[in-house]
Write an enzyme that holds these catalytic residues in place. Sequence first.
Site, PDB file in Angstrom:
ATOM      1  N   ASP A   1       0.006   5.130   0.789  1.00  0.00           N
ATOM      2  CA  ASP A   1      -0.144   6.201   1.765  1.00  0.00           C
ATOM      3  C   ASP A   1      -0.023   5.682   3.200  1.00  0.00           C
ATOM      4  O   ASP A   1      -0.720   4.750   3.602  1.00  0.00           O
ATOM      5  CB  ASP A   1      -1.499   6.883   1.599  1.00  0.00           C
ATOM      6  CG  ASP A   1      -1.665   7.484   0.206  1.00  0.00           C
ATOM      7  OD1 ASP A   1      -0.674   7.551  -0.534  1.00  0.00           O
ATOM      8  OD2 ASP A   1      -2.805   7.879  -0.124  1.00  0.00           O
TER       9      ASP A   1
ATOM     10  N   ASP B   1       0.866  -1.160   0.000  1.00  0.00           N
ATOM     11  CA  ASP B   1       0.000   0.000   0.000  1.00  0.00           C
ATOM     12  C   ASP B   1       0.916   1.227   0.000  1.00  0.00           C
ATOM     13  O   ASP B   1       2.093   1.130   0.370  1.00  0.00           O
ATOM     14  CB  ASP B   1      -0.885  -0.020   1.254  1.00  0.00           C
ATOM     15  CG  ASP B   1      -1.693   1.241   1.420  1.00  0.00           C
ATOM     16  OD1 ASP B   1      -2.391   1.630   0.467  1.00  0.00           O
ATOM     17  OD2 ASP B   1      -1.618   1.857   2.509  1.00  0.00           O
TER      18      ASP B   1
END
Length: 266
Positions: free
Chosen positions: A15, A13
Site C-alpha cells: 500500500d 511493501d
Amino acid sequence: MHGGSGRRAAFFDLDKTVIARSSTLAFSRSFYKGGLLTRRGVLRSAYAQLSYVMGSADSDQVERMRAYLTRLVAGWDVALVKSLVAETLHELIDPIVYAEAAALIASHRAAGRDVVVVSASGAEVVRPIGDLLGAAHVVATEMVVEQGRYTGEIATYVYGEAKAAAVRRLAEQEGYDLARSYAYSDSVTDLPMLEAVGHPSVVNPDRGLRREAVARGWPVLVFTRPVRLRDRSPAQRSLLAALVVAAVTAVAVWWASSRRVHPVPA
C-alpha cells in the site's frame, strides 16, 4: 543480514509503495455488492481510505482501523471473499499500480532477483495482487478461519518488527542473501524490514521514514503515476524501467556525495 546461497530478492511493501491506495479498502464497494459490507461500512471505509491517501492517518489511527476491520470480517465466508477479489481484481487494482513501481519490479525480475510482496493486509487480498505483479512470494496477514469463515482473530499479523521477522524467515527458507537484497516501503513502521536488507529505499515516505532516510543516506523515490498495467506498451515498460534504474542510481550517488560534504551529525 546474512543468507545461504547468495540468491537475491526485492521485498516490496504494497500500500502506497506499489499501489496508490489501501489494498484492503480498495475492495470495500465489491464487498458491499457481495453482501458482506453494510452501507455504513462502505462509508466508514471510504473515510479511512481518504485519510490514508491524504497521509493524515497516524499509526494509532491505522491500528484502530485494523482492529475495526478484523472485527468487521468476523463471520465472512472466505470462499466468497476470494471470489469477489478475483472478479474485481483487474478493475480495482490494475489502474492504481504505480507505473514506476511496475517498472522497478520488472527490472528486479530481469536481473534475476525474486520479487516478494510483504503486506499487513489480508492474504486473500494480497496474494492475487502479488500474482498480478508477478511476485515469486507473498507474505501477508493471516486470519483465523473455522468452518470456512473468519473468526475475527488474527493468526499472523505482518506489521512492524513482525514484518521484518517474516522477511528473515523467508530468506532462510529460500536461501536469500539479505545483505545483497533490496526493500522498499513508504512507512516508518517498516523500518525494521528496511534495516534487514543491504539495499533499502523509501518510496513516497511519511515524515518519520523520510527523516530516517535522510539520516541514513537511503535513496528516496517518489512514485506518482498510477497507470493501468495492460495499457502500457512493451516499449514504454522498457523505457520506464531504464528511467527508474537511472533515477535510483542518481539519487544514491547524490546522497553519498552529499554525506561526504555535509555529514549528518551523530
